[in-house]
Design an enzyme around this catalytic site. Structure first.
Site, short mmCIF file in Angstrom:
data_model
loop_
_atom_site.label_atom_id
_atom_site.label_comp_id
_atom_site.label_asym_id
_atom_site.label_seq_id
_atom_site.Cartn_x
_atom_site.Cartn_y
_atom_site.Cartn_z
N TYR A 1 0.85 -1.20 0.00
CA TYR A 1 0.00 0.00 0.00
C TYR A 1 0.88 1.24 0.00
O TYR A 1 1.68 1.46 0.91
CB TYR A 1 -0.89 -0.03 1.23
CG TYR A 1 -2.10 0.87 1.18
CD1 TYR A 1 -3.34 0.35 0.81
CD2 TYR A 1 -2.04 2.21 1.53
CE1 TYR A 1 -4.48 1.16 0.79
CE2 TYR A 1 -3.16 3.02 1.50
CZ TYR A 1 -4.38 2.49 1.14
OH TYR A 1 -5.50 3.29 1.12
N TYR B 1 -5.92 5.17 -7.15
CA TYR B 1 -6.12 5.09 -5.70
C TYR B 1 -7.52 4.58 -5.44
O TYR B 1 -8.49 5.33 -5.44
CB TYR B 1 -5.92 6.47 -5.06
CG TYR B 1 -6.16 6.47 -3.57
CD1 TYR B 1 -5.29 5.81 -2.71
CD2 TYR B 1 -7.25 7.14 -3.02
CE1 TYR B 1 -5.51 5.80 -1.35
CE2 TYR B 1 -7.47 7.14 -1.65
CZ TYR B 1 -6.60 6.48 -0.83
OH TYR B 1 -6.81 6.48 0.53
#
Length: 391
Positions: free
Chosen positions: A293, A343
């Protein structure tokens, strides 16, 4: 009792990634779920479970109605923003493994660029009538009121304690954008950056520059999770959920855990990592691809340390050379990550893990069998190890 191998990801679906979808978030969610079901060779009537995020505006029952899903025997929402990503698959896998549901869809959809922008100051976050509102009220008056600002505190301490530089952060951005440049689905397809360009980009919250911060995206992602036995008979190679874990550290806050003995650390990811290695029976050398991430570049370095790929403060040395390249020791985010592809609160990273195991990724890592995927950091988080079945 173990969850390892009991459930498989049988389908993935996604909308296009944009800055202005022109569609409602509910429609984005529905499109992504429909795509995942088509990919899995299943119909909406096969679905009896749904999982999403607490921050998703699309209620499970609303998505079910839009798609013509009938009765649901399982539905769940996971808290803490991007930290929920891998936990949605964990929840789905647990439901399948225990018989609570047979086919579970995990999804996330938002207009995060054309609608509510998570990267901006939200005074409502400090006005919530709950414990999170109280927590936020501690630091909002000091100007620490955006995700970048909260991460900058820990990043600055990391530079101070371990002698890292902002160029070390930039190396993560350069690799991600390099991979995005050769991924046709990435927002930054065809747009790599150099380290010099990273260093020339403007400050957002020192020591974070513009190119250290992930983009804002409109779009949706969905995953179909079912039993290994059922997935075996579906169109695509099933992807084994070899391990799934959540973690929260001592003294945990939501992106502002400043009151621990160590500020430049992510102990919640350490909690996740220990579980993943134990459940999967794998070691660091067994990981073929790391989908970490990357909402902010410093937290990629900290994750490498918490997960045990290197010691505390050693990530800056670990990532030198071609370590993170597609042909390197630990290929990082072949899809381009959230810095380069999109995202979607980490859900697109899980989809990339599935593609790598299937052998269908745009930037395919040769012989990928075990993929590590992590969720949002700086918050209570989650992670997965995805693998191939040995039938």
């Amino acid at each position: 009792m173990t969850l390892a191998g009991k459930a498989a990801i049988a389908g993935i679906g996604a909308t296009e990634f944009s800055k202005d979808s022109g569609r409602s978030e509910l429609r984005l969610a529905s499109e992504a779920v429909r795509g995942a079901l088509d990919d899995a060779g299943l119909a909406p009537s096969d679905v009896d479970g749904m999982v999403t995020f607490t921050m998703d505006a699309n209620a499970e029952i609303a998505v079910a109605r839009e798609l013509g899903v009938g009765e649901l025997s399982f539905f769940s929402r996971v808290h803490y923003g991007g930290g929920a990503a891998a936990a949605t698959v964990q929840q789905a896998a647990m439901a399948v493994a225990t018989g609570a549901a047979d086919v579970v869809v995990a999804y996330r959809a938002f207009n995060e660029r054309s609608g509510q922008r998570f990267g901006q100051v939200s005074s409502a976050a400090a006005h919530q009538v709950n414990s999170s509102g109280v927590d936020n009220s501690f630091h909002y008056p000091a100007g620490i009121a955006t995700p970048a600002a909260t991460v900058a505190m820990a990043a600055q301490r990391y530079l101070y304690e371990y002698g890292a530089t902002t160029e070390d952060f930039g190396r993560v951005a350069v690799v991600d954008r390099k991979h995005a440049a050769t991924n046709p689905n990435a927002w930054f397809h065809g747009k790599p950056i150099s380290l010099d360009e990273h260093q020339a980009s403007r400050w957002i919250a020192e020591p974070l520059r513009l190119l250290d911060c992930c983009q804002e995206t409109d779009g949706g992602i969905a995953l179909v999770i079912t039993s290994a036995a059922r997935a075996k008979d579906l169109p695509h190679t099933p992807v084994r959920v070899a391990a799934a874990a959540q973690g929260s550290g001592t003294g945990q806050y939501v992106m502002t855990s400043y009151y621990r003995d160590e500020l430049a650390a992510l102990p919640e990811m350490g909690v996740v990592g220990r579980q993943l290695w134990e459940q999967s029976g794998l070691g660091h050398s067994d990981v073929d691809v790391a989908v970490l991430y990357d909402h902010f570049t410093p937290y990629v370095l900290l994750q490498l340390e918490e997960l045990g790929f290197c010691g505390r403060g050693e990530a800056k040395d670990f990532i030198t050379g071609d370590t993170l390249e597609l042909h390197g020791k630990l290929p990082l985010n072949p899809h381009g990550g959230q810095l380069g592809e999109a995202y979607l609160h980490g859900m697109n990273g899980i989809a990339e893990g599935v593609r790598q195991i299937r052998g269908s990724a745009a930037n395919q890592v040769t012989g990928a069998r075990n993929v590590l995927v992590t969720a949002g950091t700086g918050v209570p988080t989650s992670g997965l190890v995805l693998g191939a079945y040995e039938w």
